[in-house]
Scaffold this motif. Structure first.
Motif, PDB file in Angstrom:
ATOM      1  N   ASN A  25       0.794  -1.228   0.000  1.00 17.46           N
ATOM      2  CA  ASN A  25       0.000   0.000   0.000  1.00 17.46           C
ATOM      3  C   ASN A  25       0.827   1.279   0.000  1.00 17.46           C
ATOM      4  O   ASN A  25       0.273   2.366  -0.059  1.00 17.46           O
ATOM      5  CB  ASN A  25      -0.916   0.031   1.225  1.00 17.46           C
ATOM      6  N   ILE A  26       2.124   1.166   0.068  1.00 14.45           N
ATOM      7  CA  ILE A  26       2.987   2.344   0.236  1.00 14.45           C
ATOM      8  C   ILE A  26       2.844   3.312  -0.926  1.00 14.45           C
ATOM      9  O   ILE A  26       2.650   4.516  -0.730  1.00 14.45           O
ATOM     10  CB  ILE A  26       4.456   1.922   0.399  1.00 14.45           C
ATOM     11  N   ILE A  27       2.935   2.829  -2.147  1.00 15.88           N
ATOM     12  CA  ILE A  27       2.908   3.717  -3.311  1.00 15.88           C
ATOM     13  C   ILE A  27       1.555   4.406  -3.439  1.00 15.88           C
ATOM     14  O   ILE A  27       1.489   5.607  -3.679  1.00 15.88           O
ATOM     15  CB  ILE A  27       3.263   2.944  -4.592  1.00 15.88           C
ATOM     16  N   SER A  28       0.473   3.674  -3.250  1.00 14.21           N
ATOM     17  CA  SER A  28      -0.852   4.290  -3.386  1.00 14.21           C
ATOM     18  C   SER A  28      -1.061   5.384  -2.343  1.00 14.21           C
ATOM     19  O   SER A  28      -1.616   6.440  -2.649  1.00 14.21           O
ATOM     20  CB  SER A  28      -1.961   3.245  -3.309  1.00 14.21           C
ATOM     21  N   HIS A  29      -0.602   5.193  -1.116  1.00 14.69           N
ATOM     22  CA  HIS A  29      -0.717   6.235  -0.094  1.00 14.69           C
ATOM     23  C   HIS A  29       0.134   7.446  -0.458  1.00 14.69           C
ATOM     24  O   HIS A  29      -0.308   8.585  -0.307  1.00 14.69           O
ATOM     25  CB  HIS A  29      -0.293   5.706   1.273  1.00 14.69           C
ATOM     26  N   ALA A  30       1.322   7.212  -0.929  1.00 17.59           N
ATOM     27  CA  ALA A  30       2.232   8.321  -1.262  1.00 17.59           C
ATOM     28  C   ALA A  30       1.713   9.141  -2.439  1.00 17.59           C
ATOM     29  O   ALA A  30       1.851  10.362  -2.459  1.00 17.59           O
ATOM     30  CB  ALA A  30       3.622   7.785  -1.561  1.00 17.59           C
ATOM     31  N   VAL A  31       1.101   8.491  -3.422  1.00 15.05           N
ATOM     32  CA  VAL A  31       0.589   9.204  -4.594  1.00 15.05           C
ATOM     33  C   VAL A  31      -0.724   9.921  -4.267  1.00 15.05           C
ATOM     34  O   VAL A  31      -0.918  11.075  -4.628  1.00 15.05           O
ATOM     35  CB  VAL A  31       0.401   8.233  -5.788  1.00 15.05           C
ATOM     36  N   CYS A  32      -1.626   9.256  -3.569  1.00 12.76           N
ATOM     37  CA  CYS A  32      -2.963   9.820  -3.311  1.00 12.76           C
ATOM     38  C   CYS A  32      -2.964  10.916  -2.256  1.00 12.76           C
ATOM     39  O   CYS A  32      -3.790  11.819  -2.313  1.00 12.76           O
ATOM     40  CB  CYS A  32      -3.922   8.715  -2.887  1.00 12.76           C
ATOM     41  N   ASN A  33      -2.080  10.848  -1.293  1.00 13.09           N
ATOM     42  CA  ASN A  33      -2.148  11.783  -0.173  1.00 13.09           C
ATOM     43  C   ASN A  33      -1.277  13.016  -0.306  1.00 13.09           C
ATOM     44  O   ASN A  33      -1.305  13.806   0.597  1.00 13.09           O
ATOM     45  CB  ASN A  33      -1.785  11.050   1.120  1.00 13.09           C
ATOM     46  N   PRO A  34      -0.692  13.389  -1.244  1.00 15.83           N
ATOM     47  CA  PRO A  34       0.703  13.440  -1.626  1.00 15.83           C
ATOM     48  C   PRO A  34       1.661  13.614  -0.444  1.00 15.83           C
ATOM     49  O   PRO A  34       1.769  14.694   0.113  1.00 15.83           O
ATOM     50  CB  PRO A  34       0.794  14.603  -2.574  1.00 15.83           C
TER      51      PRO A  34
END
Length: 76
Positions: free
Chosen positions: A43-52
């Motif tokens: 889930n790391i990449i999706s959190h980093a992209v979506c939340n920025p």
């Protein structure tokens, strides 16, 4: 974080600053005013992209996500 805790476990000189791994984490949070997210690796990449939120990593595979607005800080 993992590197600091591993260093604490294996190198006695770092223990002059922190008495436990928990104290390392708490001190970093307090002094640097950051939030540590405990995520599953998938889930790391999706959190980093979506939340920025900036992602600090030395993993080369994350560089491919920069075109999707990933804020990547290289930890070389």
């Amino acid at each position: 974080m993992r590197e600091l805790i591993a260093l604490w476990n294996h190198k006695k000189y770092i223990r002059q600053w922190w008495k436990s791994p928990t104290e390392i984490i708490q001190n970093i949070v307090d002094v640097l005013n950051i939030t540590i997210l405990y995520l599953k690796k998938k889930n790391i990449i999706s959190h980093a992209v979506c939340n920025p939120i900036p992602l600090i990593s030395d993993d080369a595979k994350f560089k491919f996500y920069r075109n999707q607005v990933l804020q990547l800080i290289d930890n070389e």
